[in-house]
Design an enzyme around this catalytic site. Structure first.
Site, PDB file in Angstrom:
ATOM      1  N   HIS A 128      -1.657   5.908 -12.524  1.00  7.76           N
ATOM      2  CA  HIS A 128      -0.988   6.301 -11.281  1.00  7.76           C
ATOM      3  C   HIS A 128       0.511   6.042 -11.471  1.00  7.76           C
ATOM      4  CE1 HIS A 128       0.232   5.894  -7.037  1.00  7.76           C
ATOM      5  NE2 HIS A 128      -0.859   6.586  -6.733  1.00  7.76           N
ATOM      6  N   ASP A 205      -4.772  -2.525 -12.838  1.00 10.01           N
ATOM      7  CA  ASP A 205      -4.615  -1.830 -11.562  1.00 10.01           C
ATOM      8  C   ASP A 205      -6.030  -1.535 -11.054  1.00 10.01           C
ATOM      9  OD1 ASP A 205      -4.389  -0.047  -9.509  1.00 10.01           O
ATOM     10  OD2 ASP A 205      -3.114   1.381 -10.568  1.00 10.01           O
ATOM     11  N   GLN A 208      -8.742   1.374  -7.408  1.00  9.75           N
ATOM     12  CA  GLN A 208      -9.926   2.227  -7.207  1.00  9.75           C
ATOM     13  C   GLN A 208     -11.211   1.540  -7.644  1.00  9.75           C
ATOM     14  OE1 GLN A 208      -9.734   4.937  -5.533  1.00  9.75           O
ATOM     15  NE2 GLN A 208      -7.622   5.637  -5.721  1.00  9.75           N
ATOM     16  N   LYS A 231      -7.487   0.840   0.885  1.00  9.24           N
ATOM     17  CA  LYS A 231      -8.544   1.553   0.147  1.00  9.24           C
ATOM     18  C   LYS A 231      -9.873   0.798   0.205  1.00  9.24           C
ATOM     19  CE  LYS A 231      -5.380   3.564  -3.261  1.00  9.24           C
ATOM     20  NZ  LYS A 231      -5.060   4.887  -2.774  1.00  9.24           N
ATOM     21  N   CYS A 374      -0.445  11.609  -7.628  1.00  9.88           N
ATOM     22  CA  CYS A 374       0.440  10.629  -8.294  1.00  9.88           C
ATOM     23  C   CYS A 374       0.031  10.383  -9.741  1.00  9.88           C
ATOM     24  CB  CYS A 374       0.518   9.314  -7.518  1.00  9.88           C
ATOM     25  SG  CYS A 374       1.232   9.499  -5.892  1.00  9.88           S
TER      26      CYS A 374
HETATM   27  N1  C6P Z   1      -3.823   6.382  -4.996  1.00 13.03           N
HETATM   28  C1  C6P Z   1      -4.749   8.496  -4.261  1.00 13.03           C
HETATM   29  O1  C6P Z   1      -4.911   9.398  -3.430  1.00 13.03           O
HETATM   30  P1  C6P Z   1      -0.693   2.177  -2.944  1.00 13.03           P
HETATM   31  O2  C6P Z   1       0.041   3.422  -2.595  1.00 13.03           O
HETATM   32  O3  C6P Z   1       0.238   1.112  -3.452  1.00 13.03           O
HETATM   33  O4  C6P Z   1      -1.619   1.721  -1.883  1.00 13.03           O
HETATM   34  O5  C6P Z   1      -1.664   2.556  -4.168  1.00 13.03           O
HETATM   35  C2  C6P Z   1      -1.135   3.081  -5.346  1.00 13.03           C
HETATM   36  C3  C6P Z   1      -2.215   3.359  -6.339  1.00 13.03           C
HETATM   37  C4  C6P Z   1      -2.206   2.641  -7.526  1.00 13.03           C
HETATM   38  N2  C6P Z   1      -3.162   2.823  -8.443  1.00 13.03           N
HETATM   39  C5  C6P Z   1      -4.160   3.708  -8.264  1.00 13.03           C
HETATM   40  C6  C6P Z   1      -5.212   3.847  -9.307  1.00 13.03           C
HETATM   41  C7  C6P Z   1      -4.216   4.462  -7.094  1.00 13.03           C
HETATM   42  O6  C6P Z   1      -5.211   5.332  -6.938  1.00 13.03           O
HETATM   43  C8  C6P Z   1      -3.208   4.308  -6.117  1.00 13.03           C
HETATM   44  C9  C6P Z   1      -3.200   5.140  -4.881  1.00 13.03           C
HETATM   45  C10 C6P Z   1      -3.930   7.281  -3.859  1.00 13.03           C
HETATM   46  O7  C6P Z   1      -5.272   8.538  -5.358  1.00 13.03           O
HETATM   47  C11 C6P Z   1      -2.607   7.682  -3.303  1.00 13.03           C
HETATM   48  S1  C6P Z   1      -1.617   8.586  -4.438  1.00 13.03           S
END
Ligand code: C6P
Length: 420
Positions: A128, A205, A208, A231, A374
């Protein structure tokens, strides 16, 4: 519906999610965008409104009853999160705004102070942007170099290439646990073991993965792990960083201000103890408390039960997607039982833009995401500007998947007909 499907996890808990019981454009809502953000159960909504109705006060500051209650709720959530990911101590859990801020915290606090010209950071092509850009900024400032682990032929993390990239120059590995686009579940434990053999630190990270499977940071042995509350059935505006205590102890603060100090003088300051050293300013108190309620909720169901059910859904999703003409799903295929892959699928259909698909599906009450999610560099590798993505959580049903695939096929027919 078969007899087995009648007793799904979703049928037991769906009533807990008020938002799911509404119509969009006159059709029952089918929410298939949980990788972007999950829906929130009543327990979380109640915790948030309870805090603002009864306990609202600043934390760690006042001696009055409301402030004591707010502080107990906030710190209680930290305890819950520590237990949820099996951290060795509550000092190892830092509240942040989200996973992105948690990665930036490590990049600026650890990265800036440890990386030197020529040092290498290994990450992967599927990250991401939140796990690319902070390292690109830090690499530019320090002269460090970023190496990207490519994909295998079946679009999975290439462990052999990772081994080949790992060298004496490597100082950090920053890797996604579950890709938000490929759906693959990366072998983080093996990566961490290999990295540690060379004295290399690893950031995972887990945005997910934390919402979908049991995470044990001690077993995984990661040095840092990040996730976002929104999430994992919690509110937005709060996430967390897990870090090994010894590493966090020697990291300088990321942001300065109130809350993170011990003493302040005209000519300097001394830092507060962990975890407060990294929590400058008034935090998202109610949101952190509600995240604790989300952890309670997920724990009451059981992360293994959630994971097992989502694997069943994944198997069903992929069985149904195989019926869709001209579809290209990115990432590795799951086993027949839905193993080896998370419950999401990013895809393109030949000749039809993902955003057109999602717009037409929305007319039928079906929420899917389209865009680059992203992961622009990954989409560029696939020579695609973006994709459509369906992503599931434990409140989704077999029937919703069937309806999604039915409408997807009808939408593709519609486009095929108008394109002649
Ligand atoms: N992915 C998706 O629709 P934040 O924005 O900080 O809560 O999460 C960022 C982020 C970091 N790593 C991974 C693997 C992610 O999937 C995400 C967020 C969302 O897939 C928004 S782009």
């Amino acid at each position: 519906m078969t007899a087995i499907q009648e007793k799904t996890l979703a049928s037991e808990i769906r009533a807990d999610f008020p938002i799911l019981h509404q119509e969009i454009h006159g059709k029952p809502l089918i929410y298939l965008d949980s990788a972007a953000t999950s829906q929130k159960p009543l327990a979380v909504l109640d915790a948030l409104s309870h805090y603002y109705e009864k306990d609202n006060a600043n934390v760690h500051r006042g001696a009055h009853s409301l402030s004591i209650r707010a502080t107990e709720g906030y710190e209680g959530s930290r305890d819950k999160l520590a237990k949820f990911v099996n951290a060795a101590s509550r000092q190892e859990i830092i509240f942040t705004r989200n996973a992105t801020e948690a990665i930036n915290l490590v990049a600026y606090s650890w990265g800036l102070n440890h990386l030197q010209p020529g040092d290498e950071i290994i990450t992967s092509v599927m990250e991401h942007h939140s796990n690319f850009v902070p390292w690109q900024i830090i690499a530019k400032q320090t002269g460090a170099v970023i190496k990207y682990v490519p994909l295998t032929e079946n679009e999975d993390f290439d462990l052999e290439e990772f081994k080949a990239l790992l060298s004496e120059k490597t100082k950090l590995v920053a890797l996604v646990h579950v890709s938000n686009t490929l759906g693959c579940i990366n072998p983080v434990e093996e990566v961490i073991q290999l990295a540690h053999e060379k004295g290399v630190k690893v950031l995972v990270d887990a945005c997910q993965s934390v919402p979908h499977m049991a995470i044990d940071v001690q077993k995984m042995d990661c040095d840092w792990l990040v996730a976002s509350g929104h999430k994992m059935c919690g509110p937005s505006g709060v996430g967390f960083l897990y870090g090994k205590q010894a590493i966090l102890e020697e990291m300088p603060p990321f942001l300065g201000g109130g809350e993170m100090i011990n003493e302040v003088f005209f000519d300097g300051f001394t830092c507060g103890e962990l975890p407060h050293k990294f929590e400058a300013g008034t935090p998202a108190i109610g949101e952190a408390i509600a995240l604790g309620a989300a952890v309670d909720y997920l724990t009451s169901i059981g992360m293994d039960k959630i994971h097992d059910y989502e694997q069943e859904l994944t198997a069903h999703l992929f069985k149904k997607l195989a019926e869709v003409p001209n579809i290209r799903v990115y990432g590795p295929l799951p086993s027949k039982e839905g193993k080896g892959r998370a419950s999401l699928a990013a895809f393109n259909v030949e000749g039809i833009h993902g955003s057109d698909l999602s717009t037409l599906l929305d007319q039928e009450g079906i929420a899917i995401r389209s865009g680059h999610h992203c992961t622009q560099p990954l989409h560029r590798l696939f020579e695609a500007s973006g994709s459509a993505r369906v992503s599931l959580h434990f409140y989704n049903t077999y029937e919703e998947i069937d309806q999604f695939v039915k409408i997807l096929k009808e939408t593709i027919d519609f486009f095929t007909n108008i394109m002649g």
